[in-house]
Design a protein around this motif. Structure first.
Motif, PDB file in Angstrom:
ATOM      1  N   GLU B  52       0.838  -1.215   0.000  1.00  0.00           N
ATOM      2  CA  GLU B  52       0.000   0.000   0.000  1.00  0.00           C
ATOM      3  C   GLU B  52       0.870   1.260   0.000  1.00  0.00           C
ATOM      4  OE1 GLU B  52      -3.395   0.692  -0.206  1.00  0.00           O
ATOM      5  OE2 GLU B  52      -3.225  -1.370  -0.951  1.00  0.00           O
ATOM      6  N   ALA B  53       1.891   1.224   0.834  1.00  0.00           N
ATOM      7  CA  ALA B  53       2.782   2.398   0.926  1.00  0.00           C
ATOM      8  C   ALA B  53       3.539   2.606  -0.385  1.00  0.00           C
ATOM      9  CB  ALA B  53       3.759   2.218   2.076  1.00  0.00           C
ATOM     10  N   LYS B  55       2.521   2.174  -3.334  1.00  0.00           N
ATOM     11  CA  LYS B  55       1.688   2.828  -4.363  1.00  0.00           C
ATOM     12  C   LYS B  55       1.861   4.349  -4.298  1.00  0.00           C
ATOM     13  CE  LYS B  55      -1.916  -0.710  -4.195  1.00  0.00           C
ATOM     14  NZ  LYS B  55      -3.271  -1.014  -3.667  1.00  0.00           N
ATOM     15  N   ILE B  56       1.851   4.891  -3.089  1.00  0.00           N
ATOM     16  CA  ILE B  56       2.042   6.352  -2.951  1.00  0.00           C
ATOM     17  C   ILE B  56       3.463   6.731  -3.366  1.00  0.00           C
ATOM     18  CG2 ILE B  56       1.826   8.354  -1.401  1.00  0.00           C
ATOM     19  CD1 ILE B  56      -0.706   6.813  -1.488  1.00  0.00           C
ATOM     20  N   ASP B  57       4.428   5.905  -2.960  1.00  0.00           N
ATOM     21  CA  ASP B  57       5.827   6.183  -3.353  1.00  0.00           C
ATOM     22  C   ASP B  57       5.935   6.263  -4.876  1.00  0.00           C
ATOM     23  OD1 ASP B  57       6.574   6.087  -0.719  1.00  0.00           O
ATOM     24  OD2 ASP B  57       7.394   4.052  -0.798  1.00  0.00           O
TER      25      ASP B  57
END
Lengths: 192, 138
Positions: B52-53, B55-57
């Motif tokens: 999940e993290a 994806k933002i990165d």
């Protein structure tokens, strides 16, 4: 605390052009990058970077190594200059704001798609509260440690963590379509 | 922030990933050891959280760009450094000195006007304008 800039700051204050050049080479790209991310405007970012160095030349003769590193102080100056400009922008809204990300003609061109996505991310970053944007810029793009970034933002490490978490949560909500596209691209690449 | 060596739970691992992203190298140094232990103990949960993290990165990384050629800006900034080191003409000091000079002249002139005529002056005038004649010398 050892400050890697201490020697050059002292020499630059005494008029040493080589030391001044070393300070500029070491810090200018980061100052420009930080200001560009905060302001989303290349020309304004260069103005901010220049202003930071004017302050450096002015303050260098008075500089005494203390609690904060010289680089931390420079970042604080740059961020405050960016906050001032953002405040002035809010007071006089730009009638052209948003035009840069208007959808153009659809194209299958991958580069065009990537630019569109990047543009959306820029807009989403620009819509964040300025301190959240600064926190993400320092930790994600400048790869600062939590302690360094907290010092630059003049907040506690817990407050920094909160700024980052809130900022990234907002980005996740604002960029749901971009994230889906990126996942789709990654899946497609994995299948082929 | 947890103290070094303390065991990490899912909530803390998730908080760190939500704040600092999927690259554990960006996480606080004091949490990295416990985070690595959590990943070994709970690999599925850890991977789901990190995905999940990530994806933002990945979205943020779309905006990574080089700052470009900064040679002109560098030259402008270095020129401003030279100017800053040059001794500057201080207008306030110059004005203060000029005011002192004018004041001094006025005091001198005024003092001269107010002073009583002296006998010595008369003698000088007399000797200057009443030059001796040939008869006096003769």
């Amino acid at each position: 605390m050892l400050d890697p800039d201490e020697d050059d700051v002292r020499k630059a204050a005494a008029g040493d052009a080589l030391a001044a050049g070393a300070l500029v080479r070491r810090h200018l790209p980061r100052m420009v990058g930080l200001a560009r991310r905060m302001l989303n405007d290349a020309a304004e970012a260069e103005d901010v970077a220049q202003e930071v160095f004017l302050r450096v030349w002015k303050e260098a003769p008075k500089w005494r190594p203390g609690a904060a590193k010289f680089e931390t102080w420079m970042h604080r100056v740059a961020l405050n200059l960016c906050y001032d400009r953002l405040r002035r922008r809010r007071e006089t809204p730009d009638p052209d704001a948003g035009l840069a990300v208007a959808d153009g003609a659809p194209s299958a061109n991958a580069a065009w798609l990537e630019r569109q996505r990047a543009s959306k991310v820029h807009v989403a970053l620009g819509a964040l509260p300025e301190r959240q944007r600064a926190a993400i810029t320092l930790v994600h793009f400048e790869e600062r440690t939590n302690i360094e970034a907290a010092e630059m933002l003049e907040v506690s490490v817990d407050a920094l963590e909160s700024l980052l978490a809130r900022g990234r949560r907002s980005l996740k909500a604002a960029l749901a379509d971009v994230i889906e596209d990126l996942i789709g691209d990654a899946d497609g690449a994995a299948r082929s | 922030m947890k103290a070094r060596g303390q065991k990490m739970d899912s909530a803390r691992f998730q908080s760190l990933a939500e704040a600092f992203g999927a690259d554990c190298g960006r996480w606080p140094a004091s949490d990295r050891e416990a985070a690595a232990a959590y990943t070994l103990e709970h690999p599925e949960q850890a991977n789901a959280i990190l995905l999940e993290a990530r994806k933002i990165d990945a979205a943020l990384d779309l905006t990574r760009a080089d700052v470009g050629d900064l040679s002109l800006l560098t030259a402008r900034i270095l020129s401003s450094a030279k100017k800053a080191n040059r001794p500057v003409f201080d207008y306030r000091a110059a004005l203060a000195m000029a005011a002192c000079a004018v004041f001094g002249v006025l005091i001198g002139y005024g003092g001269g006007m107010l002073a009583p005529p002296s006998d010595v002056d008369e003698f000088y005038f007399a000797s200057a304008f009443e030059a001796p004649t040939l008869e006096d010398e003769g």
